[in-house]
Design a protein around this motif. Structure first.
Motif, mmCIF file in Angstrom:
data_model
loop_
_atom_site.group_PDB
_atom_site.id
_atom_site.type_symbol
_atom_site.label_atom_id
_atom_site.label_comp_id
_atom_site.label_asym_id
_atom_site.label_seq_id
_atom_site.Cartn_x
_atom_site.Cartn_y
_atom_site.Cartn_z
ATOM 1 N N GLY A 166 9.627 -7.921 10.057
ATOM 2 C CA GLY A 166 9.420 -7.300 11.365
ATOM 3 C C GLY A 166 9.063 -5.831 11.312
ATOM 4 O O GLY A 166 9.254 -5.108 12.293
ATOM 5 N N GLN A 167 8.516 -5.372 10.195
ATOM 6 C CA GLN A 167 8.191 -3.959 10.034
ATOM 7 C C GLN A 167 6.699 -3.746 9.745
ATOM 8 O O GLN A 167 6.324 -2.854 8.988
ATOM 9 C CB GLN A 167 9.036 -3.355 8.901
ATOM 10 N N PHE A 168 5.852 -4.587 10.323
ATOM 11 C CA PHE A 168 4.416 -4.497 10.051
ATOM 12 C C PHE A 168 3.871 -3.108 10.340
ATOM 13 O O PHE A 168 3.163 -2.523 9.517
ATOM 14 C CB PHE A 168 3.628 -5.537 10.864
ATOM 15 N N ARG A 169 4.160 -2.576 11.507
ATOM 16 C CA ARG A 169 3.597 -1.281 11.902
ATOM 17 C C ARG A 169 3.957 -0.183 10.907
ATOM 18 O O ARG A 169 3.108 0.602 10.497
ATOM 19 C CB ARG A 169 4.068 -0.892 13.301
ATOM 20 N N PHE A 170 5.229 -0.142 10.481
ATOM 21 C CA PHE A 170 5.647 0.885 9.525
ATOM 22 C C PHE A 170 4.870 0.748 8.219
ATOM 23 O O PHE A 170 4.334 1.730 7.699
ATOM 24 C CB PHE A 170 7.155 0.795 9.247
ATOM 25 N N PHE A 171 4.815 -0.470 7.669
ATOM 26 C CA PHE A 171 4.186 -0.651 6.369
ATOM 27 C C PHE A 171 2.664 -0.542 6.432
ATOM 28 O O PHE A 171 2.040 -0.096 5.469
ATOM 29 C CB PHE A 171 4.639 -1.957 5.710
ATOM 30 N N TRP A 172 2.058 -0.928 7.535
ATOM 31 C CA TRP A 172 0.611 -0.759 7.674
ATOM 32 C C TRP A 172 0.269 0.729 7.699
ATOM 33 O O TRP A 172 -0.654 1.178 7.022
ATOM 34 C CB TRP A 172 0.114 -1.467 8.935
ATOM 35 N N ASN A 173 1.024 1.522 8.458
ATOM 36 C CA ASN A 173 0.811 2.971 8.482
ATOM 37 C C ASN A 173 1.119 3.599 7.123
ATOM 38 O O ASN A 173 0.422 4.517 6.684
ATOM 39 C CB ASN A 173 1.651 3.629 9.580
ATOM 40 N N PHE A 174 2.136 3.108 6.457
ATOM 41 C CA PHE A 174 2.494 3.596 5.127
ATOM 42 C C PHE A 174 1.342 3.347 4.152
ATOM 43 O O PHE A 174 0.974 4.229 3.364
ATOM 44 C CB PHE A 174 3.774 2.886 4.646
ATOM 45 N N GLU A 175 0.769 2.149 4.198
ATOM 46 C CA GLU A 175 -0.370 1.804 3.336
ATOM 47 C C GLU A 175 -1.554 2.715 3.602
ATOM 48 O O GLU A 175 -2.191 3.203 2.666
ATOM 49 C CB GLU A 175 -0.800 0.348 3.575
ATOM 50 N N LYS A 176 -1.874 2.913 4.853
ATOM 51 C CA LYS A 176 -3.017 3.758 5.199
ATOM 52 C C LYS A 176 -2.822 5.183 4.689
ATOM 53 O O LYS A 176 -3.740 5.760 4.114
ATOM 54 C CB LYS A 176 -3.261 3.746 6.706
ATOM 55 N N ARG A 177 -1.624 5.730 4.883
ATOM 56 C CA ARG A 177 -1.353 7.089 4.399
ATOM 57 C C ARG A 177 -1.464 7.158 2.886
ATOM 58 O O ARG A 177 -2.037 8.107 2.333
ATOM 59 C CB ARG A 177 0.045 7.541 4.833
ATOM 60 N N MET A 178 -0.920 6.168 2.192
ATOM 61 C CA MET A 178 -0.933 6.183 0.734
ATOM 62 C C MET A 178 -2.362 6.063 0.209
ATOM 63 O O MET A 178 -2.764 6.805 -0.688
ATOM 64 C CB MET A 178 -0.069 5.049 0.168
ATOM 65 N N LEU A 179 -3.133 5.147 0.761
ATOM 66 C CA LEU A 179 -4.501 4.959 0.282
ATOM 67 C C LEU A 179 -5.384 6.162 0.623
ATOM 68 O O LEU A 179 -6.256 6.532 -0.159
ATOM 69 C CB LEU A 179 -5.078 3.658 0.832
ATOM 70 N N LYS A 180 -5.150 6.774 1.773
ATOM 71 C CA LYS A 180 -5.900 7.983 2.118
ATOM 72 C C LYS A 180 -5.577 9.110 1.149
ATOM 73 O O LYS A 180 -6.463 9.852 0.735
ATOM 74 C CB LYS A 180 -5.584 8.421 3.545
ATOM 75 N N SER A 181 -4.320 9.236 0.750
ATOM 76 C CA SER A 181 -3.941 10.294 -0.191
ATOM 77 C C SER A 181 -4.521 10.041 -1.585
ATOM 78 O O SER A 181 -4.667 10.967 -2.371
ATOM 79 C CB SER A 181 -2.421 10.432 -0.266
ATOM 80 N N MET A 182 -4.886 8.797 -1.863
ATOM 81 C CA MET A 182 -5.502 8.452 -3.147
ATOM 82 C C MET A 182 -7.026 8.540 -3.075
ATOM 83 O O MET A 182 -7.716 8.198 -4.028
ATOM 84 C CB MET A 182 -5.095 7.032 -3.551
ATOM 85 N N GLY A 183 -7.557 8.976 -1.944
ATOM 86 C CA GLY A 183 -8.993 9.126 -1.790
ATOM 87 C C GLY A 183 -9.699 7.858 -1.336
ATOM 88 O O GLY A 183 -10.913 7.757 -1.409
ATOM 89 N N LEU A 184 -8.936 6.883 -0.866
ATOM 90 C CA LEU A 184 -9.517 5.635 -0.396
ATOM 91 C C LEU A 184 -9.488 5.515 1.129
ATOM 92 O O LEU A 184 -9.484 4.429 1.675
ATOM 93 C CB LEU A 184 -8.778 4.449 -1.030
ATOM 94 N N GLY A 185 -9.473 6.654 1.793
ATOM 95 C CA GLY A 185 -9.413 6.678 3.249
ATOM 96 C C GLY A 185 -10.628 6.084 3.923
ATOM 97 O O GLY A 185 -10.555 5.669 5.082
ATOM 98 N N PHE A 186 -11.739 5.989 3.190
ATOM 99 C CA PHE A 186 -12.953 5.405 3.770
ATOM 100 C C PHE A 186 -12.782 3.934 4.108
ATOM 101 O O PHE A 186 -13.581 3.362 4.843
ATOM 102 C CB PHE A 186 -14.137 5.568 2.811
ATOM 103 N N LEU A 187 -11.739 3.311 3.597
ATOM 104 C CA LEU A 187 -11.478 1.902 3.881
ATOM 105 C C LEU A 187 -10.992 1.683 5.311
ATOM 106 O O LEU A 187 -11.026 0.560 5.810
ATOM 107 C CB LEU A 187 -10.437 1.342 2.907
ATOM 108 N N PHE A 188 -10.531 2.744 5.952
ATOM 109 C CA PHE A 188 -9.950 2.627 7.296
ATOM 110 C C PHE A 188 -10.726 3.485 8.275
ATOM 111 O O PHE A 188 -11.068 4.620 7.994
ATOM 112 C CB PHE A 188 -8.480 3.092 7.283
#
Length: 100
Positions: A76-98
């Motif tokens: 039941g924590q989709f929103r938290f983990f989806w936002n967590f994934e986006k932040r992590m991938l953006k910090s790795m330079g993969l922000g273009f995916l979103f």
């Protein structure tokens, strides 16, 4: 703990415990699943020697990302983990995916 709750935007200790449980399950599951995946791909320690660990970690990474959101959703924590994934991938330079 309060600093972590504030940083993540969490309001309750129960939600924090659920998030920690999801991280634990996901880490264990991705490490467990990487072994049969390496076998399926034919990647063995005998063939790759010292590179085996690095290759396995590279294989674990996408498995972990998918499992984190999937297991987080089950808890039941989709929103938290989806936002967590986006932040992590953006910090790795993969922000273009979103798209913002």
């Amino acid at each position: 703990m309060n600093k972590l709750k504030q940083r993540w935007g969490i309001t309750s200790n129960f939600q924090l415990i659920i998030i920690f449980i999801v991280f634990a399950i996901t880490g264990s599951a991705s490490a467990y699943l990487s072994k049969p995946f390496c076998v399926w791909l034919g990647i063995t320690k005998e063939d790759f020697g010292g590179w085996f660990t690095l290759i396995r970690l590279i294989i674990i990474f996408p498995i972990y990302q998918v499992l984190l959101v999937a297991i987080g959703t089950i808890f039941g924590q989709f929103r938290f983990f989806w936002n967590f994934e986006k932040r992590m991938l953006k910090s790795m330079g993969l922000g273009f995916l979103f798209k913002d």
